[in-house]
Design a protein around this motif. Structure first.
Motif, PDB file in Angstrom:
ATOM      1  N   ARG A 246       0.766  -1.296  -0.103  1.00  0.00           N
ATOM      2  CA  ARG A 246      -0.023  -0.203   0.062  1.00  0.00           C
ATOM      3  C   ARG A 246       0.839   1.238   0.031  1.00  0.00           C
ATOM      4  NH1 ARG A 246      -5.328  -0.242   1.204  1.00  0.00           N
ATOM      5  NH2 ARG A 246      -6.294   1.957   0.787  1.00  0.00           N
ATOM      6  N   LEU A 247       0.437   2.421  -0.730  1.00  0.00           N
ATOM      7  CA  LEU A 247       1.151   3.552  -0.649  1.00  0.00           C
ATOM      8  C   LEU A 247       0.653   4.153   0.515  1.00  0.00           C
ATOM      9  CD1 LEU A 247       1.380   4.482  -4.350  1.00  0.00           C
ATOM     10  CD2 LEU A 247       3.287   3.835  -3.049  1.00  0.00           C
ATOM     11  N   ARG A 248       1.446   4.822   1.291  1.00  0.00           N
ATOM     12  CA  ARG A 248       1.011   5.679   2.432  1.00  0.00           C
ATOM     13  C   ARG A 248       2.047   6.720   2.498  1.00  0.00           C
ATOM     14  NH1 ARG A 248       1.437   2.194   7.815  1.00  0.00           N
ATOM     15  NH2 ARG A 248      -0.164   0.859   6.723  1.00  0.00           N
ATOM     16  N   LEU A 249       1.206   8.122   2.976  1.00  0.00           N
ATOM     17  CA  LEU A 249       1.679   9.335   3.331  1.00  0.00           C
ATOM     18  C   LEU A 249       2.174   9.364   4.690  1.00  0.00           C
ATOM     19  CD1 LEU A 249       2.651  11.689   1.451  1.00  0.00           C
ATOM     20  CD2 LEU A 249       0.489  12.716   1.930  1.00  0.00           C
ATOM     21  N   GLY A 275       0.340  10.415  -7.654  1.00  0.00           N
ATOM     22  CA  GLY A 275      -1.049  10.256  -8.265  1.00  0.00           C
ATOM     23  C   GLY A 275      -1.930   9.248  -7.520  1.00  0.00           C
ATOM     24  N   TYR A 276      -1.128   8.230  -7.083  1.00  0.00           N
ATOM     25  CA  TYR A 276      -1.778   6.982  -6.707  1.00  0.00           C
ATOM     26  C   TYR A 276      -2.419   6.925  -5.052  1.00  0.00           C
ATOM     27  CZ  TYR A 276      -0.923   4.273 -10.683  1.00  0.00           C
ATOM     28  OH  TYR A 276      -0.610   3.790 -11.770  1.00  0.00           O
ATOM     29  N   GLY A 277      -1.861   8.041  -4.539  1.00  0.00           N
ATOM     30  CA  GLY A 277      -2.578   8.419  -3.382  1.00  0.00           C
ATOM     31  C   GLY A 277      -2.472   7.148  -2.239  1.00  0.00           C
ATOM     32  N   ASP A 278      -3.157   7.163  -1.513  1.00  0.00           N
ATOM     33  CA  ASP A 278      -3.173   5.954  -0.479  1.00  0.00           C
ATOM     34  C   ASP A 278      -4.041   4.615  -1.269  1.00  0.00           C
ATOM     35  OD1 ASP A 278      -3.233   4.433   1.815  1.00  0.00           O
ATOM     36  OD2 ASP A 278      -4.931   5.470   3.027  1.00  0.00           O
ATOM     37  N   ARG A 279      -3.121   3.942  -2.022  1.00  0.00           N
ATOM     38  CA  ARG A 279      -3.807   2.917  -2.912  1.00  0.00           C
ATOM     39  C   ARG A 279      -2.912   1.672  -2.600  1.00  0.00           C
ATOM     40  NH1 ARG A 279      -5.533   4.823  -8.173  1.00  0.00           N
ATOM     41  NH2 ARG A 279      -5.013   2.828  -8.894  1.00  0.00           N
ATOM     42  N   GLU A 280      -3.545   0.483  -3.148  1.00  0.00           N
ATOM     43  CA  GLU A 280      -2.888  -0.788  -2.976  1.00  0.00           C
ATOM     44  C   GLU A 280      -2.086  -0.834  -4.299  1.00  0.00           C
ATOM     45  OE1 GLU A 280      -5.947  -3.775  -1.871  1.00  0.00           O
ATOM     46  OE2 GLU A 280      -6.069  -3.176   0.049  1.00  0.00           O
ATOM     47  N   VAL A 281      -0.968  -1.476  -4.255  1.00  0.00           N
ATOM     48  CA  VAL A 281       0.015  -1.570  -5.402  1.00  0.00           C
ATOM     49  C   VAL A 281       0.591  -2.911  -5.210  1.00  0.00           C
ATOM     50  CG1 VAL A 281       0.429   0.846  -5.803  1.00  0.00           C
ATOM     51  CG2 VAL A 281       1.682  -0.612  -3.873  1.00  0.00           C
ATOM     52  N   ILE A 282       1.379  -3.191  -6.196  1.00  0.00           N
ATOM     53  CA  ILE A 282       2.036  -4.260  -6.139  1.00  0.00           C
ATOM     54  C   ILE A 282       3.735  -3.936  -5.838  1.00  0.00           C
ATOM     55  CG2 ILE A 282       2.851  -6.475  -7.265  1.00  0.00           C
ATOM     56  CD1 ILE A 282       0.362  -6.366  -8.881  1.00  0.00           C
TER      57      ILE A 282
END
Ligand code: ATP
Length: 367
Positions: A246-249, A275-282
């Motif tokens: 997850r991307l996290r600020l 641009g992906y903000g708080d999103r799930e990623v791989i």
């Protein structure tokens, strides 16, 4: 001169199966282009379309600026080396190599001269009187190449020509084919499912999956900047590790977080991921981005990663560790051969946060 262009080429077999879908690919004159991908991805079909052994369902195929869609195979000035070598068993090596030239009506003295020249180039002169069954696998492979080069074609197509050779011979033959390509100065299109072969031989590599072209680039670019999860996982051995993340600020800084890791992103990647903000990623980590802290190079700022060692493979020049993280995820690390790890122990490796890949979870495209 022989450049090649696949322009929106699709091949649908009679049973309706689409083996190649909307392929757009240009091979430059004198280039060594490798088509790579897993079994059934459409490599051989693409090569056969180019050779004129299959007909296109849609699109156009050009050799130089000439559309060859309906040009018979024999008029394409192409030579193909097959995986099976397809040598004629009842003919000698000389006769095998001479056969294509005889069909073209080339005078006997010219044939003899061209065959000898090719045999010299490939170091098979002493074998010219033998039959294929009296040759080793490596020698047969050279004869198959010899049969192709005597005709001085504008393009060489090779379909897994090294797959019948043992590992040591394959390494040697790889170097020989690269050298031959430089000597001949001819366009090569080479099919393999082996990413090591692709990386070591191709000036550019086209990666196919399920009939669809994924990326075309130099070996280094494919490795460093894979376009998507498929290319990232296909190029490199052991393969890249993928972890749900997850991307996290955090404190104004974008980080990528998994159940076991919390990594900062380098400024470029942080920009792209903004641009992906708080999103799930791989999250993608190459095995060589995981270090044994006891043998890490220089002043890398490593983020710790705790894991249990499940398998250790000693390769002499490196060791491959198979590990299980606390959350049950499995990862592979390539570490120094001097590292002392034993199966069952829990270790703390270091992760190089400068070498992190991120992919969109839905599209699987690189961020
Ligand atoms: P491999 O590495 O196993 O040789 P490939 O990437 O070269 O695989 P192709 O031989 O191009 O793959 O085949 C692509 C797909 O098309 C496969 O799924 C195959 O089953 C299918 N295919 C090949 N030839 C035909 C045919 N004549 N009729 C129908 N389907 C075919």
């Amino acid at each position: 001169m022989a450049s090649i262009t696949f322009d929106h080429v699709t091949k649908r077999y009679d049973n309706g199966f689409v083996a190649v879908e909307d392929l757009n690919l240009t091979v430059a004159d004198r280039e060594f282009l490798v088509l790579v991908g897993p079994s059934g991805c459409g490599k051989t079909t693409s090569l056969r379309l180019l050779a004129g052994l299959e007909t296109l369902s849609q699109g156009n195929l050009y050799i130089d600026d000439r559309c060859v869609n309906t040009l018979p195979a024999k008029d394409r000035n192409i030579a193909m080396v097959f995986q099976s070598y397809a040598l004629y068993p009842h003919m000698t090596v000389f006769e095998n190599m001479a056969f294509g030239l005889s069909l073209q009506g080339v005078p006997k003295s010219t044939i003899a001269q061209q065959v000898r020249q090719a045999a010299q180039q490939l170091d098979i002169e002493p074998l010219l009187d033998r039959k294929p069954k009296e040759l080793s696998g490596g020698q047969r492979q050279r004869v198959a190449v010899g049969r192709a080069i005597v005709r001085h074609p504008a393009v060489f197509l090779m379909d897994e020509p090294l797959s019948n050779l043992d590992a040591k011979l394959r390494v040697q033959a790889r170097a020989e084919l690269s050298k031959l390509h430089r000597q001949l100065g001819t366009t090569f299109v080479y099919v393999t499912h082996d990413q090591v072969e692709a990386m070591t031989m191709g000036t550019r590599i086209a990666v196919l999956n399920q009939g669809i072209l994924q990326q075309v680039a130099s070996p280094q670019v494919l490795y460093d900047r894979p376009h998507n999860v498929f290319v990232a996982g296909f190029m490199g051995s052991p393969a890249m590790n993928f972890l749900p993340a997850r991307l996290r600020l955090e404190a104004g800084e974008l980080r990528v977080v998994t159940a076991s890791l919390n990594l900062p992103l380098d400024p470029d990647l942080a920009d792209r991921a903004a641009g992906y903000g708080d999103r799930e990623v791989i999250l993608g980590l190459r095995p060589e981005s995981l270090y044994d802290p006891a043998h890490q190079p220089g002043n890398l700022a490593l983020v710790p990663l705790k894991a249990e060692v499940t398998v250790v493979e000693h390769m002499g020049n490196e060791a491959i560790l198979y590990l299980t993280l606390a959350d049950g995820q499995e990862v592979v690390a390539r570490v120094s051969p001097r590292s002392q790890f034993t199966v069952g122990e829990t270790v703390t490796l270091g992760v190089d946060s400068q070498r992190v890949y991120l992919f969109d979870q839905t599209t699987e495209l690189a961020i």
